[in-house]
Write a protein that holds these residues in place. Structure first.
Motif, PDB file in Angstrom:
ATOM      1  N   LYS A 209     -97.628  64.184 -79.165  1.00 51.88           N
ATOM      2  CA  LYS A 209     -96.210  64.005 -79.513  1.00 51.88           C
ATOM      3  C   LYS A 209     -96.058  63.086 -80.720  1.00 51.88           C
ATOM      4  N   GLU A 210     -96.803  61.988 -80.730  1.00 51.65           N
ATOM      5  CA  GLU A 210     -96.694  61.036 -81.849  1.00 51.65           C
ATOM      6  C   GLU A 210     -97.202  61.656 -83.148  1.00 51.65           C
ATOM      7  N   ALA A 211     -98.309  62.406 -83.077  1.00 52.82           N
ATOM      8  CA  ALA A 211     -98.857  63.035 -84.280  1.00 52.82           C
ATOM      9  C   ALA A 211     -97.897  64.076 -84.836  1.00 52.82           C
ATOM     10  N   ALA A 212     -97.310  64.879 -83.958  1.00 51.01           N
ATOM     11  CA  ALA A 212     -96.371  65.910 -84.404  1.00 51.01           C
ATOM     12  C   ALA A 212     -95.114  65.296 -85.007  1.00 51.01           C
ATOM     13  N   ALA A 213     -94.652  64.209 -84.410  1.00 52.28           N
ATOM     14  CA  ALA A 213     -93.420  63.577 -84.881  1.00 52.28           C
ATOM     15  C   ALA A 213     -93.599  62.916 -86.246  1.00 52.28           C
ATOM     16  N   SER A 214     -94.796  62.445 -86.525  1.00 47.00           N
ATOM     17  CA  SER A 214     -95.022  61.708 -87.772  1.00 47.00           C
ATOM     18  C   SER A 214     -95.482  62.597 -88.920  1.00 47.00           C
ATOM     19  N   ALA A 215     -95.730  63.880 -88.652  1.00 47.06           N
ATOM     20  CA  ALA A 215     -96.288  64.766 -89.669  1.00 47.06           C
ATOM     21  C   ALA A 215     -95.227  65.662 -90.279  1.00 47.06           C
TER      22      ALA A 215
ATOM     23  N   CYS B  32    -107.984  64.362 -73.804  1.00 46.63           N
ATOM     24  CA  CYS B  32    -107.684  65.155 -72.619  1.00 46.63           C
ATOM     25  C   CYS B  32    -108.413  64.623 -71.383  1.00 46.63           C
ATOM     26  N   THR B  33    -107.862  64.973 -70.224  1.00 46.68           N
ATOM     27  CA  THR B  33    -108.441  64.537 -68.953  1.00 46.68           C
ATOM     28  C   THR B  33    -109.893  64.980 -68.804  1.00 46.68           C
ATOM     29  N   LYS B  34    -110.208  66.168 -69.255  1.00 50.92           N
ATOM     30  CA  LYS B  34    -111.547  66.723 -69.038  1.00 50.92           C
ATOM     31  C   LYS B  34    -112.614  66.007 -69.855  1.00 50.92           C
ATOM     32  N   TRP B  35    -112.204  65.184 -70.821  1.00 51.94           N
ATOM     33  CA  TRP B  35    -113.171  64.447 -71.616  1.00 51.94           C
ATOM     34  C   TRP B  35    -113.018  62.942 -71.396  1.00 51.94           C
TER      35      TRP B  35
ATOM     36  N   ASP C 264    -103.893  63.203 -68.969  1.00 56.70           N
ATOM     37  CA  ASP C 264    -102.765  64.027 -69.404  1.00 56.70           C
ATOM     38  C   ASP C 264    -101.759  63.198 -70.194  1.00 56.70           C
ATOM     39  N   GLN C 265    -101.509  61.986 -69.725  1.00 53.86           N
ATOM     40  CA  GLN C 265    -100.532  61.121 -70.382  1.00 53.86           C
ATOM     41  C   GLN C 265    -100.988  60.729 -71.784  1.00 53.86           C
ATOM     42  N   LEU C 266    -102.266  60.352 -71.916  1.00 55.08           N
ATOM     43  CA  LEU C 266    -102.782  59.949 -73.221  1.00 55.08           C
ATOM     44  C   LEU C 266    -102.805  61.122 -74.194  1.00 55.08           C
ATOM     45  N   ALA C 267    -103.182  62.292 -73.698  1.00 57.57           N
ATOM     46  CA  ALA C 267    -103.233  63.471 -74.558  1.00 57.57           C
ATOM     47  C   ALA C 267    -101.838  63.838 -75.060  1.00 57.57           C
TER      48      ALA C 267
ATOM     49  N   VAL D 123     -97.930  72.106 -83.301  1.00 55.60           N
ATOM     50  CA  VAL D 123     -98.639  72.846 -82.248  1.00 55.60           C
ATOM     51  C   VAL D 123     -99.227  71.895 -81.201  1.00 55.60           C
ATOM     52  N   LEU D 124     -99.434  70.639 -81.557  1.00 59.46           N
ATOM     53  CA  LEU D 124    -100.168  69.727 -80.674  1.00 59.46           C
ATOM     54  C   LEU D 124     -99.519  69.527 -79.301  1.00 59.46           C
ATOM     55  N   PRO D 125     -98.208  69.278 -79.203  1.00 62.02           N
ATOM     56  CA  PRO D 125     -97.629  69.117 -77.866  1.00 62.02           C
ATOM     57  C   PRO D 125     -97.800  70.351 -76.984  1.00 62.02           C
ATOM     58  N   LEU D 126     -97.745  71.546 -77.578  1.00 55.89           N
ATOM     59  CA  LEU D 126     -97.946  72.762 -76.790  1.00 55.89           C
ATOM     60  C   LEU D 126     -99.383  72.848 -76.293  1.00 55.89           C
ATOM     61  N   MET D 127    -100.314  72.436 -77.128  1.00 50.89           N
ATOM     62  CA  MET D 127    -101.713  72.462 -76.710  1.00 50.89           C
ATOM     63  C   MET D 127    -101.974  71.424 -75.622  1.00 50.89           C
ATOM     64  N   ALA D 128    -101.307  70.277 -75.720  1.00 53.67           N
ATOM     65  CA  ALA D 128    -101.469  69.246 -74.695  1.00 53.67           C
ATOM     66  C   ALA D 128    -100.922  69.719 -73.352  1.00 53.67           C
ATOM     67  N   SER D 129     -99.793  70.412 -73.376  1.00 53.61           N
ATOM     68  CA  SER D 129     -99.222  70.913 -72.121  1.00 53.61           C
ATOM     69  C   SER D 129    -100.100  72.006 -71.526  1.00 53.61           C
TER      70      SER D 129
END
Length: 365
Positions: free
Chosen positions: A238-244, A223-226, A230-233, A252-258
């Motif tokens: 998205k990649e983790a959710a798609a491969s799992a 995340c940006t704050k660490w 935003d793009q990297l997060a 849940v990961l893309p929603l948390m990233a947004s």
């Protein structure tokens, strides 16, 4: 008022304009006052005064017993609790964190465990995570510039100690991903370079490719704050959710990233970001299929409820709120100074979006 806007109003007509203004006013009120003045029982919800921010879900008896024993100085129930989790890595991590949280406040029971079993990898893993929790408590939740120098110095001592302790724990149990989750979490506080972080991440995923809680820690790093953007997060999510597989609830990961991206914006702190219908539906399907006692489910359901409310899917959001209450001690609500108020604000918006038919359905259920 611009001519273009006048033209639009002329096309829409006065009734539509009045309805739009009325709807906006109601939404603003819900966003400001929550469910004050609303008969929440008519929607199958609890009064705001009964919401509990101390937990994210109902207590698990065996965990409660192990934590109670640890506070009283007995480490054996905690050791048995972790042993019973076996190689259900997310369940093990959930239990490990409960014990580490106790040890971060008073570790005499853990010291006794480690003294009696100096090579016990479970005790070593709890110790490493307890050091990380202690570091977080010392630093606090504020911005780095607002942390007193003395506390920041202590934080910067505890983080490497946690990392080193996790490395020792990993050496005692080479197959266990748990110490690597601690290392991944410590990496963001240490602001490790991306390449070093990726090395840690590869070790974790070699042992547990779809470790739910490990992915949550990694998302924070990106995340940006660490240490990311935003793009990297979002790319990571998205990649983790798609491969799992769906049952991991990593959708849940893309929603948390947004949501993390929305936090960077001005104005009132949000409780959800902007998500596509397909992204929300993927999590909705995963949550619906998950066992009720899945330790990953509470966070996923809290995130889903927020996203559904934000997306205007009021009736579906209310279904999730009913299943969550009274427990509101989870993200995204805990990002707010008053988690109960944030949760209640989202409920109010869901009620507004659901309409009166939802109240009728709740009464007949």
């Amino acid at each position: 008022m611009s001519p273009e806007l006048l033209d639009i109003f002329g096309i829409l007509g006065t009734p539509v304009i009045i309805w739009a203004l009325w709807s906006s006013t109601r939404l603003a009120r819900a966003n400001r006052k929550g469910t004050a003045g609303v008969d929440v029982a008519a929607y199958g919800l609890l009064p705001r005064a009964e919401l509990d921010p101390s937990r994210d879900s109902p207590p698990v008896p065996e965990v409660v017993e192990a934590v109670k024993a640890a506070r009283e100085g007995d480490w054996r129930p905690g050791a048995d609790l972790l042993a019973a989790a076996g190689q259900e890595w997310d369940l093990r991590w959930d239990r490990l964190c409960a014990l580490a949280s106790v040890a971060s406040q008073d570790d005499r029971w853990l010291s006794a465990w480690r003294a009696e079993r100096p090579k016990d990898p479970d005790a070593a893993a709890v110790y490493a995570q307890a050091l990380l929790y202690r570091a977080g408590d010392v630093r606090g939740a504020g911005l780095a510039k607002d942390v007193p120098a003395e506390r920041m110095a202590q934080f910067q001592q505890l983080l490497p100690a946690s990392l080193y302790a996790a490395q020792e724990a990993a050496a005692l149990a080479p197959h266990d991903p748990s110490p690597w989750v601690t290392m991944v979490a410590a990496a963001r506080g240490l602001v490790l370079p991306h390449e070093e972080f990726r090395q840690l991440w590869s070790e974790l995923t070699a042992r547990a490719p779809h470790h739910f809680f490990g992915h949550l820690e990694a998302l924070q790093y990106w995340c940006t704050k660490w240490c990311g953007s935003d793009q990297l997060a979002y790319r990571f999510a998205k990649e983790a959710a798609a491969s799992a597989p769906a049952h991991t609830l990593l959708s849940v990961l893309p929603l948390m990233a947004s949501f993390e991206q929305a936090l960077q914006g001005p104005g009132l702190m949000p409780f959800a970001g902007r998500n596509s219908k397909s992204t929300i539906n993927a999590l909705l399907d995963a949550v619906s299929a998950a066992p009720a006692d899945d330790p990953r489910l509470p966070l996923a359901r809290h995130t889903l409820a927020a996203a559904l409310a934000q997306a205007g899917r009021g009736r579906e959001a209310l279904e999730q709120f009913r299943l969550l209450e009274p427990w509101v001690g989870a993200q995204p609500w805990t990002y707010h100074r008053d988690p109960v108020a944030a949760f209640d604000r989202a409920r109010a918006i869901a009620i507004l979006r659901a309409g009166r038919r939802s109240a009728t359905a709740a009464r007949s259920a």
